[in-house]
Design a protein around this motif. Sequence first.
Motif, PDB file in Angstrom:
ATOM      1  N   GLN A  32      69.117   1.385 -82.235  1.00  0.00           N
ATOM      2  CA  GLN A  32      70.571   1.577 -82.160  1.00  0.00           C
ATOM      3  C   GLN A  32      71.237   0.295 -81.664  1.00  0.00           C
ATOM      4  N   GLU A  33      72.360   0.004 -82.243  1.00  0.00           N
ATOM      5  CA  GLU A  33      73.133  -1.199 -81.876  1.00  0.00           C
ATOM      6  C   GLU A  33      74.016  -0.910 -80.675  1.00  0.00           C
ATOM      7  N   SER A  34      74.426  -1.968 -80.006  1.00  0.00           N
ATOM      8  CA  SER A  34      75.424  -1.895 -78.933  1.00  0.00           C
ATOM      9  C   SER A  34      76.285  -3.146 -79.022  1.00  0.00           C
ATOM     10  N   LEU A  35      77.399  -3.131 -78.325  1.00  0.00           N
ATOM     11  CA  LEU A  35      78.317  -4.259 -78.425  1.00  0.00           C
ATOM     12  C   LEU A  35      77.697  -5.544 -77.884  1.00  0.00           C
ATOM     13  N   VAL A  36      76.934  -5.460 -76.809  1.00  0.00           N
ATOM     14  CA  VAL A  36      76.329  -6.676 -76.264  1.00  0.00           C
ATOM     15  C   VAL A  36      75.275  -7.237 -77.230  1.00  0.00           C
ATOM     16  N   TYR A  37      74.499  -6.352 -77.858  1.00  0.00           N
ATOM     17  CA  TYR A  37      73.536  -6.800 -78.867  1.00  0.00           C
ATOM     18  C   TYR A  37      74.272  -7.357 -80.085  1.00  0.00           C
ATOM     19  N   PHE A  38      75.347  -6.713 -80.450  1.00  0.00           N
ATOM     20  CA  PHE A  38      76.174  -7.163 -81.576  1.00  0.00           C
ATOM     21  C   PHE A  38      76.722  -8.562 -81.326  1.00  0.00           C
ATOM     22  N   ILE A  39      77.209  -8.812 -80.109  1.00  0.00           N
ATOM     23  CA  ILE A  39      77.738 -10.135 -79.765  1.00  0.00           C
ATOM     24  C   ILE A  39      76.629 -11.176 -79.777  1.00  0.00           C
ATOM     25  N   TRP A  40      75.494 -10.847 -79.173  1.00  0.00           N
ATOM     26  CA  TRP A  40      74.389 -11.800 -79.090  1.00  0.00           C
ATOM     27  C   TRP A  40      73.858 -12.172 -80.475  1.00  0.00           C
ATOM     28  N   ARG A  41      73.797 -11.231 -81.362  1.00  0.00           N
ATOM     29  CA  ARG A  41      73.231 -11.500 -82.690  1.00  0.00           C
ATOM     30  C   ARG A  41      74.191 -12.290 -83.571  1.00  0.00           C
ATOM     31  N   ASN A  42      75.487 -12.000 -83.502  1.00  0.00           N
ATOM     32  CA  ASN A  42      76.444 -12.646 -84.396  1.00  0.00           C
ATOM     33  C   ASN A  42      76.917 -14.006 -83.894  1.00  0.00           C
ATOM     34  N   ILE A  43      76.823 -14.255 -82.584  1.00  0.00           N
ATOM     35  CA  ILE A  43      77.288 -15.537 -82.089  1.00  0.00           C
ATOM     36  C   ILE A  43      76.330 -16.655 -82.491  1.00  0.00           C
ATOM     37  N   LYS A  44      75.076 -16.292 -82.850  1.00  0.00           N
ATOM     38  CA  LYS A  44      74.098 -17.286 -83.282  1.00  0.00           C
ATOM     39  C   LYS A  44      74.181 -17.581 -84.771  1.00  0.00           C
ATOM     40  N   SER A  45      74.973 -16.817 -85.495  1.00  0.00           N
ATOM     41  CA  SER A  45      75.043 -16.973 -86.943  1.00  0.00           C
ATOM     42  C   SER A  45      75.819 -18.239 -87.323  1.00  0.00           C
ATOM     43  N   PRO A  46      75.449 -18.905 -88.394  1.00  0.00           N
ATOM     44  CA  PRO A  46      76.218 -20.077 -88.840  1.00  0.00           C
ATOM     45  C   PRO A  46      77.540 -19.713 -89.510  1.00  0.00           C
ATOM     46  N   SER A  47      77.764 -18.434 -89.750  1.00  0.00           N
ATOM     47  CA  SER A  47      78.991 -18.001 -90.413  1.00  0.00           C
ATOM     48  C   SER A  47      80.141 -17.946 -89.414  1.00  0.00           C
ATOM     49  N   ASP A  48      81.257 -18.561 -89.777  1.00  0.00           N
ATOM     50  CA  ASP A  48      82.440 -18.524 -88.913  1.00  0.00           C
ATOM     51  C   ASP A  48      82.998 -17.113 -88.800  1.00  0.00           C
ATOM     52  N   ARG A  49      82.874 -16.340 -89.853  1.00  0.00           N
ATOM     53  CA  ARG A  49      83.380 -14.976 -89.814  1.00  0.00           C
ATOM     54  C   ARG A  49      82.572 -14.119 -88.846  1.00  0.00           C
ATOM     55  N   LEU A  50      81.266 -14.323 -88.806  1.00  0.00           N
ATOM     56  CA  LEU A  50      80.439 -13.572 -87.865  1.00  0.00           C
ATOM     57  C   LEU A  50      80.678 -14.046 -86.429  1.00  0.00           C
ATOM     58  N   ASN A  51      80.923 -15.337 -86.255  1.00  0.00           N
ATOM     59  CA  ASN A  51      81.266 -15.824 -84.913  1.00  0.00           C
ATOM     60  C   ASN A  51      82.570 -15.196 -84.426  1.00  0.00           C
ATOM     61  N   SER A  52      83.561 -15.134 -85.305  1.00  0.00           N
ATOM     62  CA  SER A  52      84.812 -14.480 -84.932  1.00  0.00           C
ATOM     63  C   SER A  52      84.596 -12.999 -84.676  1.00  0.00           C
ATOM     64  N   LEU A  53      83.683 -12.386 -85.434  1.00  0.00           N
ATOM     65  CA  LEU A  53      83.383 -10.976 -85.221  1.00  0.00           C
ATOM     66  C   LEU A  53      82.713 -10.759 -83.857  1.00  0.00           C
ATOM     67  N   ALA A  54      81.907 -11.726 -83.421  1.00  0.00           N
ATOM     68  CA  ALA A  54      81.285 -11.624 -82.100  1.00  0.00           C
ATOM     69  C   ALA A  54      82.340 -11.674 -80.994  1.00  0.00           C
ATOM     70  N   PHE A  55      83.310 -12.556 -81.127  1.00  0.00           N
ATOM     71  CA  PHE A  55      84.392 -12.597 -80.137  1.00  0.00           C
ATOM     72  C   PHE A  55      85.254 -11.340 -80.209  1.00  0.00           C
ATOM     73  N   GLY A  56      85.386 -10.775 -81.415  1.00  0.00           N
ATOM     74  CA  GLY A  56      86.066  -9.489 -81.513  1.00  0.00           C
ATOM     75  C   GLY A  56      85.321  -8.398 -80.775  1.00  0.00           C
ATOM     76  N   GLY A  57      83.975  -8.412 -80.845  1.00  0.00           N
ATOM     77  CA  GLY A  57      83.195  -7.464 -80.065  1.00  0.00           C
ATOM     78  C   GLY A  57      83.371  -7.664 -78.572  1.00  0.00           C
ATOM     79  N   ALA A  58      83.452  -8.926 -78.121  1.00  0.00           N
ATOM     80  CA  ALA A  58      83.710  -9.187 -76.702  1.00  0.00           C
ATOM     81  C   ALA A  58      85.079  -8.665 -76.285  1.00  0.00           C
ATOM     82  N   LEU A  59      86.073  -8.837 -77.157  1.00  0.00           N
ATOM     83  CA  LEU A  59      87.407  -8.316 -76.850  1.00  0.00           C
ATOM     84  C   LEU A  59      87.403  -6.789 -76.802  1.00  0.00           C
ATOM     85  N   ALA A  60      86.671  -6.167 -77.720  1.00  0.00           N
ATOM     86  CA  ALA A  60      86.565  -4.699 -77.688  1.00  0.00           C
ATOM     87  C   ALA A  60      85.847  -4.231 -76.438  1.00  0.00           C
ATOM     88  N   LEU A  61      84.868  -4.993 -75.974  1.00  0.00           N
ATOM     89  CA  LEU A  61      84.146  -4.635 -74.751  1.00  0.00           C
ATOM     90  C   LEU A  61      85.073  -4.691 -73.534  1.00  0.00           C
TER      91      LEU A  61
END
Length: 407
Positions: free
Chosen positions: A341-370
């Motif tokens: 099962q996923e969680s927001l902290v796992y979601f942030i950790w996994r997407n912040i390492k991605s080379p995609s700018d959209r996934l990086n922005s999605l990681a910060f969106g998860g931090a904002l939701a947290l």
Amino acid sequence: MTTGTTAGHASGALPGAAPPPIPAGRPAAPPAVSGAGVPDDADEAARPRIALRRVPREETGVALASLLAGASAAWLLYGRILPVAGWQGYLITAYVAFLVLYTLATHLRSDAVQARDRLAGAVVATGIAMLLGTVGTVVGYIVKRGHGSIDADFFTETQEYFGALSGPDVAVGAAHAVVGTLEQVALATAMTVPLGIATAVYLNEVRGRLAGVVRIVVEAMSALPSIVAGLFVYAVVLIGMGQGRSGFAASLALGIMMLPIVTRTTEVVLRLVPGGLREASLALGASELRTLWHVVLPTARSGLATAVILGIARAVGETSPVLLVAGGSSRMNWNPFEGEQESLVYFIWRNIKSPSDRLNSLAFGGALALVGLVLALFVVTRLLAGRAPGELSRRQKRRIARESAAA
């Protein structure tokens, strides 16, 4: 009789007569004091009062002038006299110089008591300003980087069909992470809060023979690193019991981190309940259990809500236990007892390492939701349990005022 009368006239001690004038050069008599050595009310009224909680307007100018002088002195030391550099040392030197100059300026204008009071007030005010500035900077940076990802898709879509090479037309969101976080934190809270409150009641109200041992264990758990809790659950549940990674395993690890915080905070809150309330309840014939349930816990309701909030805030932001035992999944998993099962902290950790700018922005969106999730939980808990027992709400006060005006 004649001799006594003559002596009385000579000494000027006639009843009702005015005291003789004080000759020039003789010091005036000290003010009259009462029998206990305390000055009279007139002297107390004439003595100037020191306002310790109110800052006069002129003090603001003195503080600003001291701040400017301290910054100038630090610039002179760092730029002209001492062979040192660095903005960190400059800020520290300027701050210390500001405190010294402000204290000296206040002491020259008043006295030592007010100077110490102004110094303490300046330290507290600047500390609060630095704290709020730090928190505001972090939150502002998260909002700036993540507000573009917070839309309808963020709370309705998952990351199952999106990758680093997906086009902009592929919808992506964090619904699976939000659901996983809510379920894991809810399970950890349901397991930890009753146990933590019961432990605090045992330590503060029952005070049994094992109270000292339990308190030592709770204090030791407070300093327990989160990775150790994750390793413990991994060794016992995943390896020892043969269970797979799941949201329930993550909630067990989060509960271990929540338990000492809830216990210690609840114990402190229970100590603040006046002992007279317990004695009055017991004097009326209530049992200890009834006193605890109907007197002590309702009185400490606001503090108990704070304990729950602190525990949830600790659990929501933990990353390492979730990484070890939850597993993480890009798909929606509504069952926390089976499957990764996923969680927001796992979601942030996994997407912040991605080379995609959209996934990086999605990681910060998860931090904002947290951050928003913690804030929402705090507001809801304070609204439900923030009012003290017997205290009227604003609506009740307005209703009583209308009824009084109508009568």
